[in-house]
Design a protein around this motif. Structure first.
Motif, PDB file in Angstrom:
ATOM      1  N   ASN A 284       0.863  -1.274   0.173  1.00 46.95           N
ATOM      2  CA  ASN A 284      -0.113  -0.048   0.112  1.00 46.95           C
ATOM      3  C   ASN A 284       0.766   1.228  -0.076  1.00 46.95           C
ATOM      4  OD1 ASN A 284      -2.621   1.104   0.166  1.00 46.95           O
ATOM      5  ND2 ASN A 284      -2.193   1.897   1.995  1.00 46.95           N
ATOM      6  N   ALA A 285       1.992   1.402   0.765  1.00 48.53           N
ATOM      7  CA  ALA A 285       2.992   2.436   0.900  1.00 48.53           C
ATOM      8  C   ALA A 285       3.479   2.552  -0.496  1.00 48.53           C
ATOM      9  CB  ALA A 285       3.953   2.284   2.053  1.00 48.53           C
ATOM     10  N   ARG A 286       3.846   1.641  -1.211  1.00 50.78           N
ATOM     11  CA  ARG A 286       4.789   1.512  -2.540  1.00 50.78           C
ATOM     12  C   ARG A 286       3.886   2.301  -3.533  1.00 50.78           C
ATOM     13  NH1 ARG A 286       9.171  -1.028  -2.874  1.00 50.78           N
ATOM     14  NH2 ARG A 286       9.555  -2.604  -1.182  1.00 50.78           N
ATOM     15  N   ILE A 287       2.459   2.299  -3.367  1.00 48.09           N
ATOM     16  CA  ILE A 287       1.698   2.665  -4.412  1.00 48.09           C
ATOM     17  C   ILE A 287       1.779   4.500  -4.424  1.00 48.09           C
ATOM     18  CG2 ILE A 287      -0.994   3.329  -4.932  1.00 48.09           C
ATOM     19  CD1 ILE A 287      -1.489   0.795  -4.407  1.00 48.09           C
ATOM     20  N   SER A 288       1.847   4.874  -2.915  1.00 50.63           N
ATOM     21  CA  SER A 288       1.858   6.282  -2.668  1.00 50.63           C
ATOM     22  C   SER A 288       3.359   6.645  -3.440  1.00 50.63           C
ATOM     23  CB  SER A 288       1.757   6.587  -1.249  1.00 50.63           C
ATOM     24  OG  SER A 288       0.675   6.099  -0.879  1.00 50.63           O
ATOM     25  N   ILE A 289       4.388   6.124  -3.139  1.00 53.89           N
ATOM     26  CA  ILE A 289       5.811   6.241  -3.598  1.00 53.89           C
ATOM     27  C   ILE A 289       5.559   6.636  -5.242  1.00 53.89           C
ATOM     28  CG2 ILE A 289       8.086   5.754  -3.808  1.00 53.89           C
ATOM     29  CD1 ILE A 289       8.189   4.662  -1.026  1.00 53.89           C
ATOM     30  N   VAL A 290       5.289   5.476  -5.812  1.00 47.65           N
ATOM     31  CA  VAL A 290       5.213   5.441  -7.461  1.00 47.65           C
ATOM     32  C   VAL A 290       4.452   6.733  -7.731  1.00 47.65           C
ATOM     33  CG1 VAL A 290       4.423   4.358  -9.426  1.00 47.65           C
ATOM     34  CG2 VAL A 290       5.508   3.022  -7.386  1.00 47.65           C
ATOM     35  N   LYS A 291       3.260   6.843  -7.179  1.00 42.76           N
ATOM     36  CA  LYS A 291       2.359   8.089  -7.649  1.00 42.76           C
ATOM     37  C   LYS A 291       3.159   9.502  -7.656  1.00 42.76           C
ATOM     38  CE  LYS A 291      -2.257   6.250  -7.091  1.00 42.76           C
ATOM     39  NZ  LYS A 291      -3.613   6.445  -6.262  1.00 42.76           N
ATOM     40  N   THR A 292       4.201   9.424  -6.574  1.00 43.41           N
ATOM     41  CA  THR A 292       5.061  10.940  -6.512  1.00 43.41           C
ATOM     42  C   THR A 292       5.494  11.205  -7.994  1.00 43.41           C
ATOM     43  OG1 THR A 292       6.681   9.854  -5.835  1.00 43.41           O
ATOM     44  CG2 THR A 292       5.162  10.543  -4.002  1.00 43.41           C
ATOM     45  N   ILE A 334       4.630   9.935 -18.227  1.00 47.16           N
ATOM     46  CA  ILE A 334       3.448   9.880 -17.644  1.00 47.16           C
ATOM     47  C   ILE A 334       2.991   8.460 -17.841  1.00 47.16           C
ATOM     48  CG2 ILE A 334       1.268  10.442 -17.667  1.00 47.16           C
ATOM     49  CD1 ILE A 334       2.330  13.477 -17.402  1.00 47.16           C
ATOM     50  N   PRO A 335       2.939   8.018 -19.173  1.00 43.65           N
ATOM     51  CA  PRO A 335       2.296   6.660 -19.752  1.00 43.65           C
ATOM     52  C   PRO A 335       3.042   5.388 -18.768  1.00 43.65           C
ATOM     53  CG  PRO A 335       2.454   8.026 -21.544  1.00 43.65           C
ATOM     54  CD  PRO A 335       3.294   8.793 -20.488  1.00 43.65           C
ATOM     55  N   LYS A 336       4.498   5.806 -18.826  1.00 46.57           N
ATOM     56  CA  LYS A 336       5.011   4.771 -18.005  1.00 46.57           C
ATOM     57  C   LYS A 336       4.716   4.552 -16.542  1.00 46.57           C
ATOM     58  CE  LYS A 336       9.731   3.408 -17.153  1.00 46.57           C
ATOM     59  NZ  LYS A 336      11.186   3.579 -17.289  1.00 46.57           N
ATOM     60  N   ILE A 337       4.522   5.724 -16.049  1.00 50.67           N
ATOM     61  CA  ILE A 337       4.557   6.003 -14.645  1.00 50.67           C
ATOM     62  C   ILE A 337       2.986   5.243 -14.269  1.00 50.67           C
ATOM     63  CG2 ILE A 337       3.958   7.677 -12.784  1.00 50.67           C
ATOM     64  CD1 ILE A 337       6.069   9.533 -14.184  1.00 50.67           C
ATOM     65  N   GLY A 338       2.153   5.515 -15.163  1.00 47.41           N
ATOM     66  CA  GLY A 338       0.849   5.032 -14.995  1.00 47.41           C
ATOM     67  C   GLY A 338       0.639   3.623 -15.048  1.00 47.41           C
ATOM     68  N   LYS A 339       1.613   2.870 -15.705  1.00 49.16           N
ATOM     69  CA  LYS A 339       1.907   1.338 -15.724  1.00 49.16           C
ATOM     70  C   LYS A 339       2.443   1.090 -14.197  1.00 49.16           C
ATOM     71  CE  LYS A 339       0.078   0.468 -19.753  1.00 49.16           C
ATOM     72  NZ  LYS A 339      -0.874  -0.146 -20.067  1.00 49.16           N
ATOM     73  N   LEU A 340       3.406   1.858 -13.792  1.00 48.80           N
ATOM     74  CA  LEU A 340       4.009   1.445 -12.774  1.00 48.80           C
ATOM     75  C   LEU A 340       2.882   1.319 -11.436  1.00 48.80           C
ATOM     76  CD1 LEU A 340       7.404   3.299 -12.967  1.00 48.80           C
ATOM     77  CD2 LEU A 340       7.001   0.831 -13.232  1.00 48.80           C
ATOM     78  N   VAL A 341       2.196   2.490 -11.627  1.00 49.55           N
ATOM     79  CA  VAL A 341       1.279   2.715 -10.538  1.00 49.55           C
ATOM     80  C   VAL A 341       0.082   1.394 -10.675  1.00 49.55           C
ATOM     81  CG1 VAL A 341      -0.932   4.117  -9.868  1.00 49.55           C
ATOM     82  CG2 VAL A 341       1.026   5.205 -10.561  1.00 49.55           C
ATOM     83  N   LYS A 342      -0.367   1.081 -11.905  1.00 55.41           N
ATOM     84  CA  LYS A 342      -1.026   0.025 -12.367  1.00 55.41           C
ATOM     85  C   LYS A 342      -0.467  -1.299 -11.499  1.00 55.41           C
ATOM     86  CE  LYS A 342      -3.933  -2.581 -15.530  1.00 55.41           C
ATOM     87  NZ  LYS A 342      -4.284  -2.630 -16.953  1.00 55.41           N
ATOM     88  N   GLU A 343       0.835  -1.571 -11.940  1.00 56.68           N
ATOM     89  CA  GLU A 343       1.445  -2.786 -11.108  1.00 56.68           C
ATOM     90  C   GLU A 343       1.496  -2.639  -9.730  1.00 56.68           C
ATOM     91  OE1 GLU A 343       5.714  -4.675 -12.373  1.00 56.68           O
ATOM     92  OE2 GLU A 343       5.800  -2.616 -11.533  1.00 56.68           O
ATOM     93  N   SER A 344       1.682  -1.420  -9.220  1.00 60.84           N
ATOM     94  CA  SER A 344       1.767  -1.346  -7.776  1.00 60.84           C
ATOM     95  C   SER A 344       0.352  -1.794  -7.144  1.00 60.84           C
ATOM     96  CB  SER A 344       2.106  -0.317  -7.293  1.00 60.84           C
ATOM     97  OG  SER A 344       3.462   0.132  -7.920  1.00 60.84           O
TER      98      SER A 344
END
Length: 449
Positions: A284-292, A334-344
């Motif tokens: 759960n905490a990793r999602i917040s970090i990736v979203k930064t 941003i597209p790559k970050i979106g994928k990272l967020v989805k993965e998290s």
């Protein structure tokens, strides 16, 4: 999360285990452990319930203590915990500003004139302003990883303690069984001598003598099997302890009893639930970090020091300082970050499903173990009643033998049956103890009636 666990437990109501094992279950976070013992290894502490101390058995206490100090697998897990603690400290230090003290000497040639300048000062490099709370979330992740490593170490210690208790009880059981078998063999040989005498006197036919001799052979084989089983458990105990030593088993160990109302708060001691919990916190905490990564990062480079030329170096150098703020925004990522967020988020959902499954399985396991435990209690009570009845029967038969109403063969045969009843009582007592520690393990430790 509390609401979630209420829904989970509402679907797994356990009649017979107490109302608290139903919908009143709440998430066991940050609750104080009961009767805890600190297991210390290489200056790292982890806490678990010292459930074995309920039995007040010095032999068992000593065996478990020796295992905690000598078992090599525990040492390996302790080193793993040290690595996690070290990695967490490295992660924490990475948020500190990077600074350096430097001296720079610059030479330049201007139309044949060579000049030298000196710069001495402190540089601050790429200090990032944590306005999005990444440091706090990183600390949260590291704490979850540390807790998981500690829980894994405590889980090993707990599992080891239950295994030792089980093996120890079985060794005592086989010791007592051997004693019963030796007494049975003495009775059979006594009966054999009587049968021989009666056969020679023509009172009995040879078949009665052969029956006794067959029983003697069978009892000797049983005794050999019991000795082999005991030796195997003794070898297992030496492996669990992790060292070669002689053991003494003088005390009998008896079940202490499990409360009729099992409080689901006791499930807080289950390591699998606590580990699944920490994993969920981590994800759960990793999602917040990736979203930064969606937001710009703010950092600053700074310098403060002295500078001067050849003629003034180190005598009349001028003060110098500079501050260079910078903003970096990875808008093309941003597209790559979106994928990272989805993965998290997927990983978090996996952790959540694992947590739900772990809690649900814990209820099922406790319910099943409790049912078996209750049946074992009934069997033990039957054995106790049977032995008590046999005590009365033997008193009557002894009186009949003294008055000549029965012969010695009949009395010895009754004593042989009485030893069978004692053997069954010994077996059921050991079985109840085994089921009791299985139930305690499934709950997570100490539950005394």
């Amino acid at each position: 999360m509390k609401k979630l666990l209420t829904l989970i437990s509402a679907g797994v109501l356990f009649s017979g285990c107490g109302e608290a094992l139903g919908p009143n279950y709440t998430k066991p976070l940050n609750t104080e452990k009961i009767d805890s013992q600190i297991i210390t290894n290489n200056e790292i502490n982890t806490t678990m319930v010292a459930w074995w101390k309920e039995y007040n058995n010095n032999d068992l206490n000593s065996l478990i203590e020796n295992a905690f100090n000598s078992n090599k697998d525990a040492s390996i897990l302790t080193k793993q915990l040290e690595l996690v603690l070290n990695a967490a400290e490295i992660s924490r230090l990475s948020f500190n500003p990077t600074g350096s003290i430097s001296e720079t000497i610059t030479k330049s040639n201007n139309a044949g004139t060579i000049s030298t300048s000196h710069t001495l000062g402190v540089r601050l490099s790429e200090f990032e302003f944590d306005y999005l709370g990444k440091f706090q979330k990183t600390v949260e992740i590291n704490n979850a990883l540390i807790s998981t490593a500690k829980e894994n170490l405590a889980l090993f210690y707990s599992t080891l303690s239950f295994e030792i208790a089980s093996v120890y009880s079985n060794i005592i059981y086989y010791d007592q069984k051997l004693e019963i078998q030796k007494n049975k063999l003495l009775l059979l040989k006594n009966m054999e001598s009587i049968r021989k005498e009666r056969f020679h006197n023509g009172i009995d036919d040879k078949s009665a003598l052969i029956d006794i001799q067959s029983k003697i052979t069978e009892e000797e084989q049983n005794q050999n099997s019991t000795e082999a089983a005991r030796d195997n458990y003794l070898k297992t105990l030496k492996i669990l302890i992790g060292e070669e030593k002689k053991f003494t088993f003088d005390a009998k160990i008896n079940p202490t009893g499990i409360a009729k109302q099992i409080n689901s708060k006791q499930l807080e001691n289950r390591f699998d639930i606590r580990i699944a919990e920490q994993n969920l916190i981590n994800k759960n905490a990793r999602i917040s970090i990736v979203k930064t990564l969606y937001y710009p990062s703010l950092s600053v480079n700074a310098f403060a020091g002295l500078n001067g030329s050849d003629s003034t170096a180190f005598t009349s150098m001028n003060q110098s300082f500079s501050i260079t703020p910078s903003i970096m925004w990875n808008i093309f990522d941003i597209p790559k970050i979106g994928k990272l967020v989805k993965e998290s988020e997927i990983q978090k959902e996996q952790a959540l499903e694992t947590y739900i499954k772990t809690v649900r399985n814990a209820f099922i396991e406790v319910k099943s173990n409790y049912d078996v435990y209750e049946k074992s209690k009934i069997n033990l009570n039957y054995s106790k009643s049977y032995v008590n009845l046999f005590d009365n029967k033997l008193s009557i038969l002894n009186a009949k033998f003294d008055t000549g109403m029965i012969n010695k063969i009949q009395l010895l045969d009754a004593k042989y049956s009485y030893l069978d009843a004692q053997d069954a009582l010994n077996s059921n007592n050991n079985n109840l103890f085994q089921q009791e520690i299985i139930l305690k393990k499934s709950i997570g430790g100490k539950v005394k009636e």
